[in-house]
Motif scaffolding. Structure first.
Motif, mmCIF file in Angstrom:
data_model
loop_
_atom_site.group_PDB
_atom_site.id
_atom_site.type_symbol
_atom_site.label_atom_id
_atom_site.label_comp_id
_atom_site.label_asym_id
_atom_site.label_seq_id
_atom_site.Cartn_x
_atom_site.Cartn_y
_atom_site.Cartn_z
ATOM 1 N N VAL A 1 0.854 -1.184 0.000
ATOM 2 C CA VAL A 1 0.000 0.000 0.000
ATOM 3 C C VAL A 1 0.895 1.240 0.000
ATOM 4 C CG1 VAL A 1 -1.758 1.300 1.271
ATOM 5 C CG2 VAL A 1 -1.847 -1.208 1.193
ATOM 6 N N ALA A 2 0.628 2.163 -0.927
ATOM 7 C CA ALA A 2 1.481 3.338 -1.091
ATOM 8 C C ALA A 2 0.637 4.593 -1.290
ATOM 9 C CB ALA A 2 2.412 3.148 -2.285
ATOM 10 N N PRO A 3 0.410 5.384 -0.237
ATOM 11 C CA PRO A 3 -0.220 6.696 -0.427
ATOM 12 C C PRO A 3 0.651 7.569 -1.330
ATOM 13 C CG PRO A 3 -0.156 6.091 1.888
ATOM 14 C CD PRO A 3 0.704 5.112 1.160
ATOM 15 N N HIS A 4 -0.012 8.425 -2.104
ATOM 16 C CA HIS A 4 0.724 9.145 -3.130
ATOM 17 C C HIS A 4 0.070 10.492 -3.379
ATOM 18 C CE1 HIS A 4 2.761 9.623 -7.092
ATOM 19 N NE2 HIS A 4 3.711 9.002 -6.426
ATOM 20 N N VAL B 1 -1.447 0.839 8.688
ATOM 21 C CA VAL B 1 -1.866 1.990 9.490
ATOM 22 C C VAL B 1 -1.054 3.208 9.063
ATOM 23 C CG1 VAL B 1 -1.951 2.996 11.805
ATOM 24 C CG2 VAL B 1 -2.602 0.606 11.454
ATOM 25 N N ALA B 2 -1.726 4.348 8.924
ATOM 26 C CA ALA B 2 -1.082 5.613 8.585
ATOM 27 C C ALA B 2 -1.189 6.572 9.759
ATOM 28 C CB ALA B 2 -1.725 6.231 7.348
ATOM 29 N N PHE C 1 -5.871 1.377 6.159
ATOM 30 C CA PHE C 1 -6.373 1.213 4.794
ATOM 31 C C PHE C 1 -6.989 -0.171 4.673
ATOM 32 C CE2 PHE C 1 -5.934 0.290 0.203
ATOM 33 C CZ PHE C 1 -6.642 1.380 -0.288
ATOM 34 N N VAL C 2 -8.261 -0.223 4.254
ATOM 35 C CA VAL C 2 -8.970 -1.482 4.071
ATOM 36 C C VAL C 2 -8.949 -1.789 2.572
ATOM 37 C CG1 VAL C 2 -11.083 -2.775 4.527
ATOM 38 C CG2 VAL C 2 -10.426 -0.874 6.033
ATOM 39 N N VAL C 3 -8.096 -2.724 2.177
ATOM 40 C CA VAL C 3 -7.852 -2.959 0.752
ATOM 41 C C VAL C 3 -9.123 -3.376 0.027
ATOM 42 C CG1 VAL C 3 -6.617 -4.411 -0.896
ATOM 43 C CG2 VAL C 3 -5.423 -3.494 1.084
ATOM 44 N N ASP C 4 -9.884 -4.326 0.593
ATOM 45 C CA ASP C 4 -11.053 -4.820 -0.136
ATOM 46 C C ASP C 4 -12.189 -3.810 -0.200
ATOM 47 O OD1 ASP C 4 -11.792 -4.961 2.497
ATOM 48 O OD2 ASP C 4 -12.326 -7.085 2.483
ATOM 49 N N GLN C 5 -12.122 -2.758 0.622
ATOM 50 C CA GLN C 5 -13.119 -1.689 0.551
ATOM 51 C C GLN C 5 -12.596 -0.456 -0.179
ATOM 52 O OE1 GLN C 5 -14.786 -0.798 4.418
ATOM 53 N NE2 GLN C 5 -15.029 -2.954 4.950
ATOM 54 N N TRP D 1 -9.699 4.339 3.204
ATOM 55 C CA TRP D 1 -9.092 4.567 4.503
ATOM 56 C C TRP D 1 -10.195 4.776 5.529
ATOM 57 C CZ3 TRP D 1 -3.918 4.354 5.547
ATOM 58 C CH2 TRP D 1 -3.037 4.383 4.459
ATOM 59 N N GLU D 2 -9.975 4.290 6.734
ATOM 60 C CA GLU D 2 -10.918 4.564 7.817
ATOM 61 C C GLU D 2 -10.126 4.926 9.077
ATOM 62 O OE1 GLU D 2 -11.870 0.227 9.849
ATOM 63 O OE2 GLU D 2 -13.242 0.962 8.301
ATOM 64 N N THR D 3 -10.657 5.853 9.837
ATOM 65 C CA THR D 3 -9.964 6.318 11.034
ATOM 66 C C THR D 3 -9.967 5.239 12.119
ATOM 67 O OG1 THR D 3 -11.998 7.326 11.882
ATOM 68 C CG2 THR D 3 -10.523 8.733 10.587
#
Length: 463
Positions: A235-238, A278-279, A293-297, A300-302
């Motif tokens: 997973v890579a935020p960009h 987790v971020a 980060f929930v990949v299958d959804q 991102w969720e807090t």
């Protein structure tokens, strides 16, 4: 109309994936399906033009183009504006014939330099007897050892974290910025054979996503990419959103255009956890966020929490790891630039509480001079067998620094620093293969290191 003057560089050069060609303008006739050469820039002015970054038709027969360059840093760049008058009636047929190429002609980055081609790595000599894996098994215990140089190593990779992919028994390295190769391939280091591989032909773009939907890699990526243990995906935020990479496939497979924090890789810290990646973010650009980060959804969720979320300060001065023994996150956050502060925070998944742990000797870290580089908590790994967080860029008396979780104290271990100048530098990351009891550090330009651990013989001393 097509304006340009770049081509693929013929060798892998840090931060310069392309090379300058004479700037030219070509016009496409949609009725005849023919390209025609319009004009170019005189040779003595070519050097002042640098690179075109945009153009527009301003009316009539005039096109305006803007060029800039001279440096990767905006404050040091120069710019200029150019005008071109286009008269279809006076196009030069002879120049078109001389400069043009035959229909169907193509050239990819893989043709330009071998390190940008997956085939180049795949055609490297094989290790049918598995001698590299056996060599790792026979390393001296608890000593950082340089990995042998392979015949076809990576392409000037640095400034990235080291990630262990247990499912495929490999290391992953996605890096960029400063003196790095800025193309966007993830480098794979295969731990049974010692060989490198990449999953697709390298691409390069200064900002954003390529036409194939892959992210650019034009900046540092340390701590801003992590392997999700749930989905086994990277997973890579960009800057354009969050990208997802499949290490088994060797390519980027998903992209989420929205994310709840901005693009600021220095202030975005990721780690793997049982609930996903987790971020923990901060700063004016990224903004404050704490979640997974929930990949299958594709979202991102807090993560809910009580207490005060520590601020993320700078690149080298903050890191985030998962303490698997207690199922908690440990946050190392500085009090300022080059000032690690020595404080440690925990986030307990069960109670959702964030707590400042107040290490008993935090003053040793807080009062250390910047020359000692004890602010570099950026690259860390939790070792459950030792109940210790190890830092690859922090050393005291030539011994590796750690944080003793059970005793809440900063320590130095009896693990000595490797003499290589590359080892322990700001380019190095660190990761662990807990099943085989090995630590790995991918550093600058294929200078890589491994440690075969005998945990019972590793000792610690409070700083």
């Amino acid at each position: 109309m097509l304006l340009g003057g770049d081509t693929f560089r013929g060798n892998v050069s840090p931060q310069q994936p392309d090379q300058k060609l004479p700037t030219e303008a070509w016009l496409f006739d949609a009725t005849t399906l023919q390209w025609s050469f319009v004009g170019g820039v005189v040779a003595e002015e070519e050097a002042t033009l640098m690179r075109l970054v945009g153009a527009t038709h301003v009316g009539g027969d005039t096109v305006l183009a803007v060029a800039n360059g001279n440096s990767e840093y905006p404050s040091l760049q120069r710019s200029s504006t150019w005008a071109l008058r286009v008269d279809p009636a006076t196009l030069d047929a002879a120049a078109t014939a001389m400069k043009g190429v035959a229909p169907g002609t193509s050239r990819s980055r893989a043709d330009a330099a071998p390190g940008w081609s997956p085939a180049w790595y795949d055609e490297a000599p094989r290790d049918p007897e598995g001698t590299f894996g056996a060599w790792l098994d026979d390393l001296p215990a608890n000593e950082w050892t340089a990995l042998p140089t392979v015949e076809r190593p990576n392409t000037a990779r640095s400034w990235g974290s080291t990630i262990f992919d247990a499912a495929n028994h490999q290391l992953l390295h996605w890096t960029g910025g400063h003196q790095s190769d800025p193309t966007n391939t993830v480098q794979h280091v295969h731990l049974e054979t010692g060989r490198y591989s990449i999953g697709h032909v390298a691409e390069s773009l200064a900002i954003g996503n390529t036409f194939n939907g892959r992210p650019d890699c034009n900046n540092h990526t340390y701590n801003a990419v992590a392997l999700d243990p749930v989905s086994k995906l990277l997973v890579a935020p960009h800057r354009a959103g969050t990208h997802v990479y499949d290490p088994a496939l060797g390519d980027w497979i998903d992209f989420v255009p929205t994310q709840p924090f901005g693009y600021d890789l220095y202030n975005v810290k990721l780690t793997a956890s049982p609930v996903g990646v987790v971020a923990w973010t901060g700063g004016q650009t990224a903004g404050t966020f704490f979640g997974r980060f929930v990949v299958d959804q594709h979202a991102w969720e807090t993560l809910p929490f009580t207490g005060d979320l520590p601020a993320v300060t700078g690149a080298d001065e903050s890191s985030l790891v998962h303490d698997s023994k207690r199922d908690q996150l440990l946050m190392f956050a500085a009090t300022g630039y080059e000032d690690a502060g020595g404080q440690v925070w925990s986030y307990d998944f069960a109670s959702q509480a964030i707590t400042a742990l107040e290490p008993t000797n935090r003053a040793y870290i807080d009062d250390s001079p910047s020359s000692q580089a004890l602010h570099r908590v950026r690259e860390a790994v939790y070792v459950e067998a030792l109940d210790l967080v190890l830092f690859v860029q922090m050393w005291v008396d030539g011994q590796q620094v750690g944080y003793d979780v059970a005793n809440n104290v900063w320590v130095k271990t009896n693990i000595a620093k490797h003499p290589s100048e590359q080892f322990g530098s700001v380019d190095c990351g660190i990761t662990i293969d807990p099943e085989r009891e090995r630590l790995y550090a991918l550093c600058n330009y294929a200078e890589n290191f491994a440690l075969r651990a005998t945990f019972a013989d590793i000792t610690t001393t409070p700083l």
